[in-house]
Design a protein around this motif. Structure first.
Motif, PDB file in Angstrom:
ATOM      1  N   MET A   1       0.841  -1.218   0.000  1.00  0.00           N
ATOM      2  CA  MET A   1       0.000   0.000   0.000  1.00  0.00           C
ATOM      3  C   MET A   1       0.874   1.264   0.000  1.00  0.00           C
ATOM      4  SD  MET A   1      -3.344  -0.352   0.212  1.00  0.00           S
ATOM      5  CE  MET A   1      -4.735  -0.745   1.212  1.00  0.00           C
ATOM      6  N   SER A   2       0.541   2.230  -0.767  1.00  0.00           N
ATOM      7  CA  SER A   2       1.315   3.473  -0.750  1.00  0.00           C
ATOM      8  C   SER A   2       0.797   4.382   0.352  1.00  0.00           C
ATOM      9  CB  SER A   2       1.155   4.187  -2.091  1.00  0.00           C
ATOM     10  OG  SER A   2      -0.037   4.918  -2.090  1.00  0.00           O
ATOM     11  N   ALA A   5      -3.029   5.445   0.435  1.00  0.00           N
ATOM     12  CA  ALA A   5      -3.987   4.350   0.412  1.00  0.00           C
ATOM     13  C   ALA A   5      -5.422   4.806   0.578  1.00  0.00           C
ATOM     14  CB  ALA A   5      -3.635   3.352   1.496  1.00  0.00           C
ATOM     15  N   SER A   6      -5.637   5.964   1.129  1.00  0.00           N
ATOM     16  CA  SER A   6      -7.016   6.372   1.361  1.00  0.00           C
ATOM     17  C   SER A   6      -7.545   7.320   0.276  1.00  0.00           C
ATOM     18  CB  SER A   6      -7.123   7.043   2.732  1.00  0.00           C
ATOM     19  OG  SER A   6      -6.241   8.142   2.743  1.00  0.00           O
ATOM     20  N   ASP A  16      -5.106   3.110  -4.235  1.00  0.00           N
ATOM     21  CA  ASP A  16      -3.818   3.192  -3.529  1.00  0.00           C
ATOM     22  C   ASP A  16      -3.016   4.415  -3.955  1.00  0.00           C
ATOM     23  OD1 ASP A  16      -4.445   0.871  -2.334  1.00  0.00           O
ATOM     24  OD2 ASP A  16      -2.951  -0.358  -3.360  1.00  0.00           O
ATOM     25  N   THR A  52      -0.634   0.314 -12.183  1.00  0.00           N
ATOM     26  CA  THR A  52      -0.185   0.478 -10.782  1.00  0.00           C
ATOM     27  C   THR A  52       1.113  -0.286 -10.497  1.00  0.00           C
ATOM     28  OG1 THR A  52      -1.804  -1.173 -10.194  1.00  0.00           O
ATOM     29  CG2 THR A  52      -2.332   1.080  -9.611  1.00  0.00           C
ATOM     30  N   ARG A  56       4.551   1.143  -8.693  1.00  0.00           N
ATOM     31  CA  ARG A  56       5.244   0.495  -7.568  1.00  0.00           C
ATOM     32  C   ARG A  56       6.698   0.259  -7.926  1.00  0.00           C
ATOM     33  NH1 ARG A  56       0.266  -2.417  -6.885  1.00  0.00           N
ATOM     34  NH2 ARG A  56      -0.744  -1.440  -5.111  1.00  0.00           N
TER      35      ARG A  56
END
Ligand SMILES: C[S@@+](CC[C@H](N)C(=O)[O-])C[C@H]1O[C@@H](n2cnc3c(N)ncnc32)[C@H](O)[C@@H]1O
Length: 289
Positions: A1-2, A5-6, A16, A52, A56
């Protein structure tokens, strides 16, 4: 999760990575410019999910950061475009095309090849090779001794795609065993070898096909014209001007009397329609032989 995340996507749901409407618009513009692929807003989350892993890998916290990186890194841009292509395919997809080829086209091509003539075919937008191997198996046919004679003639089959990961899969010619069920039994017996839970196309079939990475929107460094072109389920991702231009160019490299096969939901538009006549559902023959 980065760390983000919210974050909430403007296209619905939690995400994320920070992903804004202008990020989607920039990526959609990029894939259109490089590959001709139209990505409407309905595909916004598809773009998100396919890219995504690259964010990452490259340690980017937001799409805006990744887009800045893409703008200065041609190789990363290629990887991203590859990931945005849709490569769905299968053996003997739209089987009526292979029936037509076997019945109406193969006999004359085989006759010419065995008499010392030149035969060229092209699977344009070949994905992972199922289409071109279906065509090659159909050309070689059920009689192995004639097939060996065909393989020794001046017959060559080109398979091209924009995305290098599918070109590599095509070259590997290895597929899950269950896909053999998609093949006519006699052709399967002749041209497929079992290897545990996989199948491998036979050497005779593989050796007839040359795979090449090629963007249909760019230059085509091709030698000579084609007797048969399959360009199926590629144009569905393009807009009307791109389709018309591509079809015009495909018709230009088709021999007079040659055959063009397109996808079930596609149609011949633009100047290509003036030089070819329909001879079956989504099958066209160029005038002038
Ligand atoms: C849905 S697959 C179709 C595969 C096969 N022709 C079939 O009908 O089963 C579409 C393929 O077109 C390729 N493609 C999309 N845009 C392209 C472009 N600009 N140049 C070359 N290939 C492209 C994609 O990478 C993908 O593998």
């Amino acid at each position: 999760m980065s760390a983000l995340a919210s974050a909430t996507s403007p296209f619905g749901g939690a995400v994320d990575f920070d992903y804004r409407r202008e990020d989607f618009q920039a990526l959609s513009k990029l894939v259109y410019a490089d590959a001709g692929i139209v990505m409407p807003e309905g595909k916004a989350m598809l773009i998100y999910s396919r890219l995504t892993k690259f964010l990452r890998d490259r340690g980017c916290a937001t799409f805006a950061e990744y887009i800045r990186l893409l703008n200065g890194d041609a190789e990363e841009r290629r990887r991203a475009i590859n990931a945005l292509t849709t490569n769905h395919t299968k053996f003997f997809r739209e089987n009526h095309h292979f029936d037509h080829f076997a019945r109406e086209v193969r006999p004359r091509l085989v006759k010419r090849a065995l008499a010392g003539g030149r035969v060229r075919m092209w699977s344009a937008g070949c994905s992972s090779g199922e289409e071109v191997y279906s065509l090659t198996m159909t050309l070689l046919g059920e009689d192995k001794s004639i097939a060996r004679q065909i393989a020794a003639t001046d017959t060559a089959i080109l398979a091209s795609d924009l995305a290098d990961h599918v070109i590599e899969a095509g070259k590997a010619a290895t597929y899950p065993a269950h896909v053999a069920e998609e093949m006519p039994p006699r052709l399967r017996q002749n041209w497929v070898n079992a290897n545990g839970s996989e199948i491998v196309m036979s050497a005779l079939v593989r050796n007839m096909v040359r795979f090449r990475q090629l963007n249909l929107l760019g230059n085509w460094p091709l030698k000579g014209m084609f007797d048969v072109i399959f360009c199926r389920n590629v144009m569905i991702y393009f807009d009307e001007p791109t389709k018309a231009k591509l079809l015009q160019r495909l018709c230009e490299v088709l021999e007079p009397g040659g055959f063009l096969y397109i996808g079930h939901s596609e149609r011949l538009v633009g100047s290509g329609a003036q030089v070819c006549e329909p001879v079956g559902p989504t099958i066209y023959r160029k005038h002038g032989a």
